[in-house]
Motif scaffolding. Structure first.
Motif, PDB file in Angstrom:
ATOM      1  N   SER A   2      -3.019   5.190  18.827  1.00  0.00           N
ATOM      2  CA  SER A   2      -4.032   6.316  18.640  1.00  0.00           C
ATOM      3  C   SER A   2      -4.872   6.250  17.415  1.00  0.00           C
ATOM      4  O   SER A   2      -6.096   6.763  17.523  1.00  0.00           O
ATOM      5  N   ALA A   3      -4.307   5.527  16.680  1.00  0.00           N
ATOM      6  CA  ALA A   3      -4.981   5.892  15.228  1.00  0.00           C
ATOM      7  C   ALA A   3      -4.529   4.641  14.444  1.00  0.00           C
ATOM      8  O   ALA A   3      -3.758   4.089  14.474  1.00  0.00           O
ATOM      9  N   ASP A   4      -5.613   4.218  13.414  1.00  0.00           N
ATOM     10  CA  ASP A   4      -5.479   3.170  12.777  1.00  0.00           C
ATOM     11  C   ASP A   4      -5.263   3.743  11.333  1.00  0.00           C
ATOM     12  O   ASP A   4      -6.269   4.579  10.724  1.00  0.00           O
ATOM     13  N   VAL A   5      -4.218   3.772  10.884  1.00  0.00           N
ATOM     14  CA  VAL A   5      -3.996   4.428   9.681  1.00  0.00           C
ATOM     15  C   VAL A   5      -3.572   3.410   8.325  1.00  0.00           C
ATOM     16  O   VAL A   5      -2.384   3.098   8.202  1.00  0.00           O
ATOM     17  N   PRO A   6      -4.591   2.791   7.600  1.00  0.00           N
ATOM     18  CA  PRO A   6      -4.229   2.101   6.561  1.00  0.00           C
ATOM     19  C   PRO A   6      -3.968   2.786   5.425  1.00  0.00           C
ATOM     20  O   PRO A   6      -4.759   2.733   4.326  1.00  0.00           O
ATOM     21  N   VAL A   7      -2.825   3.755   5.467  1.00  0.00           N
ATOM     22  CA  VAL A   7      -2.550   4.320   4.344  1.00  0.00           C
ATOM     23  C   VAL A   7      -0.821   4.195   3.812  1.00  0.00           C
ATOM     24  O   VAL A   7      -0.231   3.980   4.816  1.00  0.00           O
ATOM     25  N   ASP A   8      -0.885   4.043   2.589  1.00  0.00           N
ATOM     26  CA  ASP A   8       0.504   3.782   2.067  1.00  0.00           C
ATOM     27  C   ASP A   8       1.290   4.843   2.422  1.00  0.00           C
ATOM     28  O   ASP A   8       0.914   6.180   2.517  1.00  0.00           O
ATOM     29  N   ALA A   9       2.641   4.713   2.891  1.00  0.00           N
ATOM     30  CA  ALA A   9       3.400   5.587   3.284  1.00  0.00           C
ATOM     31  C   ALA A   9       3.765   6.835   2.274  1.00  0.00           C
ATOM     32  O   ALA A   9       4.383   8.015   2.720  1.00  0.00           O
ATOM     33  N   SER A  10       3.765   6.329   1.148  1.00  0.00           N
ATOM     34  CA  SER A  10       3.652   7.314  -0.030  1.00  0.00           C
ATOM     35  C   SER A  10       2.967   8.540  -0.007  1.00  0.00           C
ATOM     36  O   SER A  10       2.938   9.630  -0.496  1.00  0.00           O
ATOM     37  N   PHE A  11       1.725   8.284   1.035  1.00  0.00           N
ATOM     38  CA  PHE A  11       0.782   9.470   0.772  1.00  0.00           C
ATOM     39  C   PHE A  11       1.174  10.539   2.300  1.00  0.00           C
ATOM     40  O   PHE A  11       0.495  11.534   2.409  1.00  0.00           O
TER      41      PHE A  11
END
Length: 657
Positions: free
Chosen positions: A346-355
């Motif tokens: 449902s979403a492209d989440v190019p974010v580091d898991a620490s965020f």
């Protein structure tokens, strides 16, 4: 990312080796498109623009399409007509054009492919009393008008034809009940012309027993979930004998807010694959209907929203779910090959898991025993709070109010935690997932239990040092918007709040201002009308405007049929008359739930700017500064702390325990 990276995924379906689902795309003006794929082919759009696969039946829709052997029948939002789309062909209307007044949902194509049997909702007048719900038969080729085969009840849902085509099961219920209060399951003989004969009640009772999702097994037995035990447990009727498949203090069903929501399906060998809720978590399992043995499946998804659903056939399962660090996905699971394929995220989440802030379960003393919530601490590795500073806390009050929050990754929630806010998402008394008794805590107590539980959740986090008592905020939509407005009117706990299409005056809801589906819901939540008229007035924030002092942001859609704009306008008028700091955003063309990317962006940035000005900080984002009426930054109000006093809307603190 919040507006453009995510699409809504719902209504999974399995047909002839292909998975189908509906995608709601904010970047395409909120249009919903039917999509098809399998583990070996990429997703492709089935319905072309400008078709919008959406029904407005019951106000919340659902069950907007059905498919059999590649032929799709779907409802189009613009005109609410049914269309047939055959493989390789173009979409052709099969119901008359009546200006959108006839709404179709929750249908199935008969085994011979000749007819569609489903629910029709007719809006032939101007008031709720003029709305008629019925089950109709529609020729797939559009050769004749819809023919009514079941009428006389206030609502119908779930008409399902048995595998051999000889029987049909369906649900029915009457006002003042909602389907989760109680509904009835019927089975009828299906005649050659599609009419119903020998209609007999199988289970359920208005106001006393709720039946969820009637489904035929491959062998022709009828399965469903019933909450007669206090929990929605799976049951089956075989040769006229009714029995429980698996008894547990867990929920295998949900409140039927939308049509054709599904929590279980049959595999080819007759076993049942199902979602169930226990302790605020979702579990995917296979149940043997003969022995009742339940086996949890080891899948990387443990957060299942109530609406998206599941379907199965042979050894394949298609479902929509996510996890605490994974947004919703369309998943193809083959239980024989033990393979899991993600067909669409449902979403492209190019974010580091620490965020990303992961939820932590919170159980606290609520209004009538323990209550539940999910707590999210702030998470942003690029910043560190000043020593000893507690974060501001946003209390989220969900809608329904009979729905529930899920720990599934939500960009809408991470928007706040990545900016330094803590969030507590509250499953107040009345929420689903904890049994019928917990759900019924809200009966007669709406505006009391939900409000006190939201305050108690904030108090619990303040007391243990995880939130700043002077920087408490509250937000919610629909019923959650009502709780938000109550909190800002009847308590001095919060510094500010945001109401999305919330309710300010309960009395119009009891007198027909709204849609038919919920036209009597408040009589369960508040009391019989007009006998309890004083209770309605005492719990309506608009009747206590002299207590309004807390800054409020109000957001509303012009086309909302569930909570009309008049509700927003009366509270805004009261805020303006009392010179209370406020802002009002009215979005043209939006309904009950914002769908367009530009609306989502504008609403969220406005909310951040509102909180920033009230709390006295500059956002890290270059967001537009929201104009706030009657706001003097040099005279910011300091809220009361979440201390020992208990809020009591309208002085009703002693009326209910």
């Amino acid at each position: 990312m919040l507006a453009t990276a995510a699409v809504g995924l719902s209504e999974p379906w399995l047909d002839d080796g292909s998975a189908y689902w509906v995608e709601r795309r904010p970047t395409d003006d909120g249009r919903s498109t039917l999509v098809r794929a399998d583990p070996f082919t990429s997703p492709e759009d089935v319905t072309p623009a400008p078709f919008d696969v959406r029904t407005r039946a019951h106000g919340y829709g659902g069950g907007a399409y059905t498919v059999r052997s590649g032929t799709v029948v779907f409802s189009n939002d613009a005109d609410q007509r049914l269309y047939r789309l055959s493989p390789g062909g173009s979409a052709e209307p099969i119901t008359p054009d009546v200006g959108g007044g006839h709404r179709f949902a929750d249908g199935r194509i008969t085994g011979d492919g000749s007819r569609w049997i489903g629910v029709r909702e007719r809006h032939d007048g101007e008031r709720n009393t003029d709305v008629v719900n019925e089950i109709v038969v529609v020729p797939i080729d559009g050769s004749d008008e819809p023919r009514v085969v079941a009428r006389g009840r206030d609502f119908y849902a779930g008409p399902r034809v048995s595998p051999d085509g000889s029987q049909v099961a369906f649900l029915a219920w009457d006002l003042p009940w909602m389907p989760w209060d109680g509904c009835e399951l019927f089975v009828a003989t299906l005649a050659a012309d599609g009419s119903f004969d020998d209609v007999r009640r199988i289970a359920g009772r208005d106001g006393r027993e709720s039946i969820w999702q009637p489904t035929w097994s491959p062998a022709g037995d009828l399965a469903f979930a019933s909450d007669r035990s206090g929990w929605w447990n799976l049951e089956m009727v075989r040769a006229g004998e009714r029995r429980t498949i698996h008894a547990a203090e867990a929920e295998f069903g949900y409140p039927q807010w939308a049509f054709d929501e599904r929590s279980f399906a049959f595999l080819g060998d007759g076993s049942i694959v199902c979602w169930y809720e226990r302790g605020g978590r979702s579990h995917l399992a296979i149940v043997d209907p003969e022995t009742g043995e339940l086996l949890d499946l080891d899948v990387p998804h443990d957060a299942h929203e109530h609406g998206p659903g599941i379907d199965a056939g042979g050894t394949a399962i298609v479902y929509i779910a996510g996890a605490t660090t994974t947004p919703n996905e369309v998943v193809w699971l083959d239980v024989a090959a033990r393979s899991v394929d993600v067909l669409r995220g449902s979403a492209d989440v190019p974010v580091d898991a620490s965020f990303l802030s992961e939820p932590r379960p919170l159980t606290f003393a609520g209004d009538d025993g323990d209550a539940h919530a999910l707590w999210y601490p702030p998470a942003n590795p690029s910043y560190e709070a000043p020593a000893g500073e507690r974060p501001p806390l946003i209390v989220m009050s969900h809608g329904g109010p009979t729905s529930a929050v899920s720990p599934i990754l939500s960009l809408a929630l991470q928007y706040w935690t990545s900016r330094g806010f803590a969030v507590v998402d509250v499953n107040y008394g009345g929420s689903t997932g904890y049994g019928r008794a917990y759900r019924e805590r809200l009966n007669g107590n709406w505006g009391v239990v939900d409000l006190r539980d939201c305050v108690a959740a904030a108090r619990a986090l303040v007391d243990r040092g995880d939130a700043d008592a002077e920087r408490l905020l509250i937000r919610g939509g629909s019923a959650g918007g009502y709780t938000t407005i109550c909190a800002l009117t009847f308590t001095d706990v919060f510094a500010a709040g945001a109401s999305y299409y919330g309710i300010a005056d309960l009395e119009p809801l009891a007198t027909g201002d709204g849609h038919k589906f919920e036209s009597c819901y408040v009589q369960t939540l508040i009391g019989p009308y007009p006998e309890a008229v004083e209770r309605y007035r005492e719990r309506s924030p608009i009747r206590s405007v002299d207590r309004l002092t807390t800054p409020m942001l109000v957001l509303q859609g012009t086309d909302d049929e569930v909570v009309p704009p008049s509700q927003a306008e009366i509270i805004v008028g009261a805020l303006r008359a009392r010179n209370v700091p406020h802002a009002y955003l009215l979005f043209e063309g939006e309904g009950h739930g914002f769908r367009r990317a530009e609306t989502i962006v504008r609403a969220r940035e406005a909310e951040l700017s509102f909180y920033a000005q009230v709390l006295g900080f500059e956002p890290g984002d270059p967001v537009p500064r929201l104009p706030i009426e009657s706001f003097d930054p040099d005279r910011r109000a300091v809220p009361g702390t979440a201390g020992p006093s208990t809020p009591s809307p309208g002085g009703l603190g002693d009326e209910h325990p």
